[in-house]
Design an enzyme around this catalytic site. Structure first.
Site, PDB file in Angstrom:
ATOM      1  N   LYS A   1      14.976  14.302   1.760  1.00  0.00           N
ATOM      2  CA  LYS A   1      14.655  12.888   1.553  1.00  0.00           C
ATOM      3  C   LYS A   1      13.490  12.394   2.425  1.00  0.00           C
ATOM      4  O   LYS A   1      13.083  13.072   3.372  1.00  0.00           O
ATOM      5  CB  LYS A   1      15.903  12.045   1.822  1.00  0.00           C
ATOM      6  CG  LYS A   1      17.025  12.295   0.820  1.00  0.00           C
ATOM      7  CD  LYS A   1      18.202  11.384   1.137  1.00  0.00           C
ATOM      8  CE  LYS A   1      19.319  11.534   0.134  1.00  0.00           C
ATOM      9  NZ  LYS A   1      20.425  10.603   0.447  1.00  0.00           N
TER      10      LYS A   1
ATOM     11  N   TYR B   1      19.086   8.014  -9.999  1.00  0.00           N
ATOM     12  CA  TYR B   1      20.295   7.484  -9.357  1.00  0.00           C
ATOM     13  C   TYR B   1      21.029   6.468 -10.237  1.00  0.00           C
ATOM     14  O   TYR B   1      21.836   5.682  -9.741  1.00  0.00           O
ATOM     15  CB  TYR B   1      19.943   6.858  -8.006  1.00  0.00           C
ATOM     16  CG  TYR B   1      19.680   7.897  -6.943  1.00  0.00           C
ATOM     17  CD1 TYR B   1      20.719   8.639  -6.396  1.00  0.00           C
ATOM     18  CD2 TYR B   1      18.391   8.152  -6.483  1.00  0.00           C
ATOM     19  CE1 TYR B   1      20.495   9.605  -5.423  1.00  0.00           C
ATOM     20  CE2 TYR B   1      18.152   9.114  -5.510  1.00  0.00           C
ATOM     21  CZ  TYR B   1      19.210   9.831  -4.988  1.00  0.00           C
ATOM     22  OH  TYR B   1      18.978  10.788  -4.028  1.00  0.00           O
TER      23      TYR B   1
ATOM     24  N   PHE C   1      24.443  -0.542  -2.897  1.00  0.00           N
ATOM     25  CA  PHE C   1      23.334   0.119  -2.212  1.00  0.00           C
ATOM     26  C   PHE C   1      22.248   0.643  -3.155  1.00  0.00           C
ATOM     27  O   PHE C   1      21.246   1.191  -2.702  1.00  0.00           O
ATOM     28  CB  PHE C   1      23.846   1.277  -1.346  1.00  0.00           C
ATOM     29  CG  PHE C   1      24.585   2.349  -2.119  1.00  0.00           C
ATOM     30  CD1 PHE C   1      23.910   3.352  -2.792  1.00  0.00           C
ATOM     31  CD2 PHE C   1      25.971   2.343  -2.162  1.00  0.00           C
ATOM     32  CE1 PHE C   1      24.585   4.340  -3.498  1.00  0.00           C
ATOM     33  CE2 PHE C   1      26.668   3.324  -2.863  1.00  0.00           C
ATOM     34  CZ  PHE C   1      25.965   4.328  -3.531  1.00  0.00           C
TER      35      PHE C   1
ATOM     36  N   ARG D   1      26.867  21.782   0.264  1.00  0.00           N
ATOM     37  CA  ARG D   1      27.517  20.563   0.758  1.00  0.00           C
ATOM     38  C   ARG D   1      28.062  20.773   2.176  1.00  0.00           C
ATOM     39  O   ARG D   1      28.028  19.864   3.003  1.00  0.00           O
ATOM     40  CB  ARG D   1      28.588  20.103  -0.221  1.00  0.00           C
ATOM     41  CG  ARG D   1      27.944  19.728  -1.571  1.00  0.00           C
ATOM     42  CD  ARG D   1      28.884  19.106  -2.552  1.00  0.00           C
ATOM     43  NE  ARG D   1      29.298  17.769  -2.160  1.00  0.00           N
ATOM     44  CZ  ARG D   1      28.541  16.684  -2.218  1.00  0.00           C
ATOM     45  NH1 ARG D   1      27.298  16.774  -2.658  1.00  0.00           N
ATOM     46  NH2 ARG D   1      29.007  15.515  -1.867  1.00  0.00           N
TER      47      ARG D   1
ATOM     48  N   THR E   1      28.268  12.577   4.573  1.00  0.00           N
ATOM     49  CA  THR E   1      27.233  11.567   4.319  1.00  0.00           C
ATOM     50  C   THR E   1      26.958  10.724   5.554  1.00  0.00           C
ATOM     51  O   THR E   1      25.812  10.424   5.879  1.00  0.00           O
ATOM     52  CB  THR E   1      27.657  10.664   3.140  1.00  0.00           C
ATOM     53  OG1 THR E   1      27.869  11.494   1.993  1.00  0.00           O
ATOM     54  CG2 THR E   1      26.607   9.633   2.828  1.00  0.00           C
TER      55      THR E   1
ATOM     56  N   ARG F   1      22.974  16.874   8.469  1.00  0.00           N
ATOM     57  CA  ARG F   1      23.080  15.428   8.718  1.00  0.00           C
ATOM     58  C   ARG F   1      23.444  15.116  10.162  1.00  0.00           C
ATOM     59  O   ARG F   1      22.988  14.103  10.700  1.00  0.00           O
ATOM     60  CB  ARG F   1      24.067  14.817   7.735  1.00  0.00           C
ATOM     61  CG  ARG F   1      23.479  14.779   6.317  1.00  0.00           C
ATOM     62  CD  ARG F   1      24.441  14.244   5.321  1.00  0.00           C
ATOM     63  NE  ARG F   1      23.809  14.065   4.017  1.00  0.00           N
ATOM     64  CZ  ARG F   1      24.464  14.162   2.872  1.00  0.00           C
ATOM     65  NH1 ARG F   1      25.761  14.425   2.860  1.00  0.00           N
ATOM     66  NH2 ARG F   1      23.830  13.973   1.729  1.00  0.00           N
TER      67      ARG F   1
ATOM     68  N   ASN G   1      19.933   9.818   5.367  1.00  0.00           N
ATOM     69  CA  ASN G   1      20.734  10.971   5.776  1.00  0.00           C
ATOM     70  C   ASN G   1      20.075  12.312   5.468  1.00  0.00           C
ATOM     71  O   ASN G   1      20.736  13.335   5.406  1.00  0.00           O
ATOM     72  CB  ASN G   1      22.142  10.888   5.189  1.00  0.00           C
ATOM     73  CG  ASN G   1      22.158  10.885   3.671  1.00  0.00           C
ATOM     74  OD1 ASN G   1      21.202  11.299   3.030  1.00  0.00           O
ATOM     75  ND2 ASN G   1      23.253  10.430   3.110  1.00  0.00           N
TER      76      ASN G   1
ATOM     77  N   HIS H   1      20.058  15.391  -0.033  1.00  0.00           N
ATOM     78  CA  HIS H   1      20.951  15.139  -1.170  1.00  0.00           C
ATOM     79  C   HIS H   1      21.311  16.497  -1.743  1.00  0.00           C
ATOM     80  O   HIS H   1      20.485  17.413  -1.755  1.00  0.00           O
ATOM     81  CB  HIS H   1      20.239  14.314  -2.246  1.00  0.00           C
ATOM     82  CG  HIS H   1      20.913  14.376  -3.590  1.00  0.00           C
ATOM     83  ND1 HIS H   1      21.897  13.485  -3.961  1.00  0.00           N
ATOM     84  CD2 HIS H   1      20.760  15.234  -4.630  1.00  0.00           C
ATOM     85  CE1 HIS H   1      22.308  13.798  -5.185  1.00  0.00           C
ATOM     86  NE2 HIS H   1      21.629  14.859  -5.610  1.00  0.00           N
TER      87      HIS H   1
ATOM     88  N   GLU I   1      20.690  17.559 -12.697  1.00  0.00           N
ATOM     89  CA  GLU I   1      19.692  17.243 -11.678  1.00  0.00           C
ATOM     90  C   GLU I   1      18.562  18.266 -11.665  1.00  0.00           C
ATOM     91  O   GLU I   1      17.392  17.898 -11.519  1.00  0.00           O
ATOM     92  CB  GLU I   1      20.367  17.140 -10.311  1.00  0.00           C
ATOM     93  CG  GLU I   1      21.276  15.931 -10.214  1.00  0.00           C
ATOM     94  CD  GLU I   1      22.002  15.796  -8.896  1.00  0.00           C
ATOM     95  OE1 GLU I   1      22.431  14.670  -8.591  1.00  0.00           O
ATOM     96  OE2 GLU I   1      22.146  16.791  -8.160  1.00  0.00           O
TER      97      GLU I   1
END
Length: 140
Positions: free
Chosen positions: A11, A51, A59, A87, A93, A104, A114, A117, A128
């Protein structure tokens, strides 16, 4: 365990701080191979489309603005049980709740910023990956 592919984003908060290599090193150390990767700059509209599942959440607008604020790195990771492994490497998160050694915990600035993704399941991963990559770009 089966070999899977999953989708990953590094990100804007991480690309701004030049953390792409450090983050990818964590994926690779966990046995995940990068089989497709590119650095892009999303428009606000593209972020909103990606998204859309979060459109009704409070958010959503902030997330879309953030994701369009700077370049991101989109990539496809491959390996045994890649979705769960990715993950695990990313961590919770909320960086305050993430385990030591996770991306993270080490790099996230906040719940919103964070750093990464990752897809949450096989169907999501397929969708995705297809949003950002053509079959010709998957070179594993």
């Amino acid at each position: 365990m089966a070999i899977q592919r999953t989708f990953s984003i590094i990100k804007p908060d991480a690309t701004r701080r030049n953390l792409t290599g450090a983050i990818n090193a964590k994926f690779e150390a966990a046995g995940l191979r990068i089989v497709a990767q590119k650095r892009i700059k999303l428009t606000r509209e593209q972020a909103g489309t990606f998204y859309a599942v979060h459109k009704e959440r409070p958010f959503y607008d902030e997330l879309c603005d953030f994701m369009a604020s700077a370049p991101i790195v989109v990539q496809v990771l491959e390996g045994e049980d890649a979705i769960a492994r990715n993950r695990e490497v990313m961590g919770a998160t909320n960086p305050a709740e993430a385990e030591e050694g996770t991306i993270r915990k080490e790099f996230a600035l906040s719940i919103g910023e964070n750093s990464v993704h990752g897809s949450d399941g096989e169907d999501t991963a397929r969708e995705e990956i297809a949003y950002f990559f053509s079959g010709l770009e998957l070179v594993g």
